[in-house]
Design a protein around this motif. Sequence first.
Motif, PDB file in Angstrom:
ATOM      1  N   SER A 165     -21.986 -29.121  16.785  1.00 57.59           N
ATOM      2  CA  SER A 165     -22.468 -29.676  15.977  1.00 57.59           C
ATOM      3  C   SER A 165     -24.321 -29.438  16.940  1.00 57.59           C
ATOM      4  CB  SER A 165     -22.387 -31.426  15.596  1.00 57.59           C
ATOM      5  OG  SER A 165     -22.537 -32.364  16.667  1.00 57.59           O
ATOM      6  N   LYS A 166     -23.892 -29.297  17.678  1.00 59.35           N
ATOM      7  CA  LYS A 166     -25.214 -29.255  18.697  1.00 59.35           C
ATOM      8  C   LYS A 166     -25.929 -27.339  19.021  1.00 59.35           C
ATOM      9  CE  LYS A 166     -25.696 -33.062  22.161  1.00 59.35           C
ATOM     10  NZ  LYS A 166     -25.850 -33.170  23.536  1.00 59.35           N
ATOM     11  N   GLY A 167     -24.073 -27.025  18.821  1.00 58.44           N
ATOM     12  CA  GLY A 167     -24.564 -25.940  18.832  1.00 58.44           C
ATOM     13  C   GLY A 167     -25.450 -25.216  17.494  1.00 58.44           C
ATOM     14  N   LYS A 168     -24.299 -25.463  16.386  1.00 59.56           N
ATOM     15  CA  LYS A 168     -25.062 -24.933  15.368  1.00 59.56           C
ATOM     16  C   LYS A 168     -26.688 -25.593  14.760  1.00 59.56           C
ATOM     17  CE  LYS A 168     -20.180 -25.281  12.702  1.00 59.56           C
ATOM     18  NZ  LYS A 168     -19.547 -25.974  11.646  1.00 59.56           N
ATOM     19  N   ARG A 169     -26.930 -26.630  15.397  1.00 61.26           N
ATOM     20  CA  ARG A 169     -27.757 -27.312  14.972  1.00 61.26           C
ATOM     21  C   ARG A 169     -29.076 -26.657  15.304  1.00 61.26           C
ATOM     22  NH1 ARG A 169     -30.141 -33.724  16.439  1.00 61.26           N
ATOM     23  NH2 ARG A 169     -29.063 -33.718  14.071  1.00 61.26           N
ATOM     24  N   LYS A 170     -28.565 -25.861  17.140  1.00 64.65           N
ATOM     25  CA  LYS A 170     -29.389 -25.004  17.404  1.00 64.65           C
ATOM     26  C   LYS A 170     -29.870 -23.683  16.713  1.00 64.65           C
ATOM     27  CE  LYS A 170     -28.763 -26.312  22.151  1.00 64.65           C
ATOM     28  NZ  LYS A 170     -28.446 -25.971  24.187  1.00 64.65           N
ATOM     29  N   LEU A 171     -28.541 -23.136  16.489  1.00 65.22           N
ATOM     30  CA  LEU A 171     -28.666 -22.097  15.361  1.00 65.22           C
ATOM     31  C   LEU A 171     -29.815 -22.495  13.806  1.00 65.22           C
ATOM     32  CD1 LEU A 171     -26.949 -18.990  15.509  1.00 65.22           C
ATOM     33  CD2 LEU A 171     -25.681 -20.408  13.889  1.00 65.22           C
ATOM     34  N   LYS A 172     -29.438 -23.100  13.574  1.00 62.25           N
ATOM     35  CA  LYS A 172     -30.632 -24.182  12.359  1.00 62.25           C
ATOM     36  C   LYS A 172     -31.569 -23.387  12.735  1.00 62.25           C
ATOM     37  CE  LYS A 172     -26.841 -26.140   9.992  1.00 62.25           C
ATOM     38  NZ  LYS A 172     -26.474 -26.852   9.249  1.00 62.25           N
ATOM     39  N   VAL A 173     -32.720 -24.247  13.784  1.00 62.11           N
ATOM     40  CA  VAL A 173     -33.426 -24.042  14.399  1.00 62.11           C
ATOM     41  C   VAL A 173     -33.985 -23.053  15.029  1.00 62.11           C
ATOM     42  CG1 VAL A 173     -35.098 -25.317  16.191  1.00 62.11           C
ATOM     43  CG2 VAL A 173     -32.924 -26.815  15.641  1.00 62.11           C
ATOM     44  N   LYS A 174     -32.995 -22.396  15.185  1.00 70.21           N
ATOM     45  CA  LYS A 174     -33.599 -20.058  15.387  1.00 70.21           C
ATOM     46  C   LYS A 174     -33.670 -19.838  14.259  1.00 70.21           C
ATOM     47  CE  LYS A 174     -31.359 -20.430  19.900  1.00 70.21           C
ATOM     48  NZ  LYS A 174     -30.314 -19.716  20.995  1.00 70.21           N
ATOM     49  N   HIS A 175     -32.304 -20.168  13.133  1.00 70.98           N
ATOM     50  CA  HIS A 175     -33.404 -19.614  12.331  1.00 70.98           C
ATOM     51  C   HIS A 175     -34.004 -19.505  11.635  1.00 70.98           C
ATOM     52  CE1 HIS A 175     -28.694 -18.172  12.358  1.00 70.98           C
ATOM     53  NE2 HIS A 175     -28.959 -17.151  11.630  1.00 70.98           N
ATOM     54  N   VAL A 176     -34.547 -20.857  11.596  1.00 75.67           N
ATOM     55  CA  VAL A 176     -35.736 -21.896  11.111  1.00 75.67           C
ATOM     56  C   VAL A 176     -37.048 -21.181  11.710  1.00 75.67           C
ATOM     57  CG1 VAL A 176     -37.277 -23.890  10.314  1.00 75.67           C
ATOM     58  CG2 VAL A 176     -34.755 -23.746   9.760  1.00 75.67           C
ATOM     59  N   ILE A 177     -37.115 -20.780  12.599  1.00 74.65           N
ATOM     60  CA  ILE A 177     -38.333 -20.962  13.171  1.00 74.65           C
ATOM     61  C   ILE A 177     -38.168 -19.459  12.578  1.00 74.65           C
ATOM     62  CG2 ILE A 177     -39.261 -19.994  15.401  1.00 74.65           C
ATOM     63  CD1 ILE A 177     -38.012 -22.545  16.599  1.00 74.65           C
ATOM     64  N   ALA A 178     -37.000 -18.782  13.367  1.00 78.93           N
ATOM     65  CA  ALA A 178     -37.243 -16.643  12.703  1.00 78.93           C
ATOM     66  C   ALA A 178     -37.817 -16.631  11.031  1.00 78.93           C
ATOM     67  CB  ALA A 178     -35.591 -16.403  13.000  1.00 78.93           C
ATOM     68  N   ALA A 179     -37.397 -17.730  10.233  1.00 81.88           N
ATOM     69  CA  ALA A 179     -38.067 -17.170   9.042  1.00 81.88           C
ATOM     70  C   ALA A 179     -38.940 -17.704   8.846  1.00 81.88           C
ATOM     71  CB  ALA A 179     -37.059 -18.592   8.283  1.00 81.88           C
ATOM     72  N   ILE A 180     -39.511 -18.549   9.740  1.00 83.85           N
ATOM     73  CA  ILE A 180     -41.645 -19.297   9.490  1.00 83.85           C
ATOM     74  C   ILE A 180     -41.814 -17.481   9.955  1.00 83.85           C
ATOM     75  CG2 ILE A 180     -42.829 -20.222  10.810  1.00 83.85           C
ATOM     76  CD1 ILE A 180     -40.901 -23.256  10.742  1.00 83.85           C
ATOM     77  N   ILE A 181     -41.673 -17.024  11.286  1.00 80.18           N
ATOM     78  CA  ILE A 181     -42.092 -16.421  11.759  1.00 80.18           C
ATOM     79  C   ILE A 181     -42.427 -15.254  10.833  1.00 80.18           C
ATOM     80  CG2 ILE A 181     -42.907 -14.232  13.660  1.00 80.18           C
ATOM     81  CD1 ILE A 181     -41.064 -17.062  15.867  1.00 80.18           C
ATOM     82  N   PHE A 182     -41.346 -14.627  10.399  1.00 78.00           N
ATOM     83  CA  PHE A 182     -41.266 -14.097   9.560  1.00 78.00           C
ATOM     84  C   PHE A 182     -42.406 -14.003   8.203  1.00 78.00           C
ATOM     85  CE2 PHE A 182     -39.054 -12.113   5.840  1.00 78.00           C
ATOM     86  CZ  PHE A 182     -39.428 -10.466   6.350  1.00 78.00           C
TER      87      PHE A 182
END
Length: 105
Positions: free
Chosen positions: A4-21
């Motif tokens: 769940s921590k790994g998935k959460r980190k993955l989701k946060v990275k995706h959200v940050i990447a989406a915002i930057i994009f």
Amino acid sequence: MKRSKGKRKLKVKHVIAAIIFIYGLTIIINQHKMIERLNNEKMKKEAKVEKLEKEVKNIEAKTKESKTEEYIEKIAREKGMIKSNEIIYIDKNKKKNDFLRRINN
């Protein structure tokens, strides 16, 4: 729990990447609009410069022409002026005589 921590980190990275994009895409779109607007302004100003250059050439030609003896004589005759050694013949029977009208005024 590790997953769940790994998935959460993955989701946060995706959200940050989406915002930057999205932010980068917004910047690119705004720059494209600005470039289009500036190009339109440039074309309008170039057309105005061309028009003004033609007008300047026209004025220069008229100025050059106005310094000629023929032009000065033409304007003087339009104002009813004559040369000192000229003989004027007037047709009194003619109903509309521009020269008489200019002399009488």
